[in-house]
Design a protein around this motif. Structure first.
Motif, PDB file in Angstrom:
ATOM      1  N   UNK A  97       7.792 102.364  40.756  1.00  0.00           N
ATOM      2  CA  UNK A  97       6.833 102.644  41.823  1.00  0.00           C
ATOM      3  C   UNK A  97       7.248 101.937  43.105  1.00  0.00           C
ATOM      4  N   UNK A  98       6.768 102.465  44.224  1.00  0.00           N
ATOM      5  CA  UNK A  98       6.967 101.840  45.532  1.00  0.00           C
ATOM      6  C   UNK A  98       5.652 101.265  46.019  1.00  0.00           C
ATOM      7  N   UNK A  99       5.701 100.068  46.605  1.00  0.00           N
ATOM      8  CA  UNK A  99       4.513  99.506  47.249  1.00  0.00           C
ATOM      9  C   UNK A  99       4.264 100.272  48.543  1.00  0.00           C
ATOM     10  N   UNK A 100       3.075 100.846  48.673  1.00  0.00           N
ATOM     11  CA  UNK A 100       2.753 101.650  49.862  1.00  0.00           C
ATOM     12  C   UNK A 100       1.679 101.015  50.725  1.00  0.00           C
ATOM     13  N   UNK A 101       0.995 100.014  50.208  1.00  0.00           N
ATOM     14  CA  UNK A 101      -0.004  99.284  50.993  1.00  0.00           C
ATOM     15  C   UNK A 101      -0.074  97.865  50.450  1.00  0.00           C
ATOM     16  N   UNK A 102      -0.116  96.890  51.354  1.00  0.00           N
ATOM     17  CA  UNK A 102      -0.142  95.487  50.966  1.00  0.00           C
ATOM     18  C   UNK A 102      -1.529  94.925  51.280  1.00  0.00           C
TER      19      UNK A 102
END
Length: 381
Positions: A55-60
């Protein structure tokens, strides 16, 4: 969980080999890109297998103190870099953690050494593989994809300023940049920056210390402009070669370490699988003897005794058979140059079974903005 799903918030765990952080979602292991340990993030699932997901981090939601604004507008899309969001000093710390974990898990070595950051972090690459997007423009492939992301205005930030895509006007050298989808190799050498087609038989000149090296434009040369000097110094400091000693340079490429050993007064034999590299090595270091062929098999034709051995294998490592054959030569010291921490750890494990111990292991951060690193281990009985 399916590719494309948005999940979270997820608390991200430690960094692991490959540049990912490990997280868990509903009992499933998830390898996460573009995040940092201990961050709380939302994820976009990109791949699902029976054993894990990606998965990719899309919001921190909760950011690490080590998170920074990426220096490149293509960060997170282009596949060339995966640490653009990480402060440079912490990039090095993450690589130290990965090297320590691999050494402990695969070789049983409790290592508390350091990874040294080698400047520059940006503008360091003297070799890159680009893809033409047509009209003289170049790009890089996206992560795990054939999609091509055009270079940003001004070129790739990790490439040397002498790399053709940074130069004013159309990026052309040795012919055009090609039609859309064609690969081209960018090289910065003593002759300057140029682009070459993958099948080019051109040769360029590099230099390590006072010795020039001719290398195929499409052949292997360290990507960081300072790497050959840094790694040669590390190898020579660890081996402490003496005049008259016999030395083997295995996986020798165009003879960089062989040249340093010859200059120290050693009698040197080199082995390399790439015949073109061997041809060039013979011209670069005429004082040494070079043979082309599989390292394990070709070792049988070399003298039965060596005082020193340099191993600089490809990413897969040297392997058990080569480590055994090297051990049989009873050298007083072995220098192992590694571009993959897992392969290094596996081979150090094989060496330990044969009675060898790493007296020194040092990591080198020669791949700024990426998870990659180099390491040099010195082995003694």
């Amino acid at each position: 969980m399916q590719p494309g799903d948005l999940i979270g918030p997820v608390r991200v765990g430690p960094i692991v080999h490959g540049g990912h952080c490990v997280a868990r979602w509903e009992g499933q292991v998830v390898f996460v890109r573009h995040a940092l340990p201990d961050e709380l993030v939302d994820l976009r699932v990109t791949e699902v297998t029976r054993r894990f997901a990606r998965a990719d981090a899309v919001a921190v939601r909760e950011a690490s103190e080590h998170r920074v604004r990426p220096p490149c507008p293509n960060a997170g899309v282009c596949g060339g870099c995966d640490f653009q969001h990480v402060a440079p000093a912490f990039q090095t710390e993450l690589k130290r953690r990965v090297l320590a974990e691999q050494l402990q898990r695969l070789a049983g070595i409790d290592w508390d050494g350091e990874v040294e950051q080698v400047p520059p972090v940006l503008g360091s690459r003297c070799r890159m593989r680009f893809v033409s997007v047509g009209d003289g423009r170049l790009g890089l492939r996206a992560h795990r994809s054939h999609a091509v992301i055009p270079l940003p205005e001004g070129g790739c930030p990790i490439a040397s300023a002498a790399m053709p895509p940074h130069l004013a006007g159309p990026a052309e050298a040795s012919g055009s940049a090609g039609e859309g989808g064609d690969e081209v190799v960018g090289v910065v050498s003593r002759e300057g920056g140029a682009l070459f087609a993958p099948g080019s038989d051109a040769v360029v000149t590099q230099r390590v210390g006072e010795r020039p090296f001719r290398v195929a434009a499409n052949g292997f040369w360290q990507a960081h402009i300072a790497a050959p000097e840094v790694l040669t110094r590390a190898v020579m400091a660890g081996l402490e070669p003496q005049p008259g000693e016999r030395a083997f340079d295995l996986f020798c490429g165009v003879g960089v370490f062989a040249g340093a050993l010859v200059d120290a007064g050693c009698r040197v034999w080199g082995v390399e699988g790439n015949r073109r590299a061997v041809e060039l090595a013979r011209g670069n270091v005429p004082e040494a003897s070079f043979q082309a062929g599989d390292v394990e098999r070709t070792l049988r034709r070399l003298p039965g005794r060596a005082d020193l051995v340099v191993l600089d294998p490809p990413r897969a490592g040297a392997g058990r058979a080569v480590m055994g054959a090297v051990s049989q030569r009873r050298p007083r010291a072995i220098a192992y140059v590694a571009c993959d921490p897992a392969a290094l750890a596996r081979d150090l494990g094989y060496a330990a079974e044969l009675g060898w111990q790493a007296s020194r292991i040092v990591g080198y951060d020669l791949f700024g903005m990426t998870h990659h690193l180099e390491a040099v281990a010195i082995l003694r009985r």
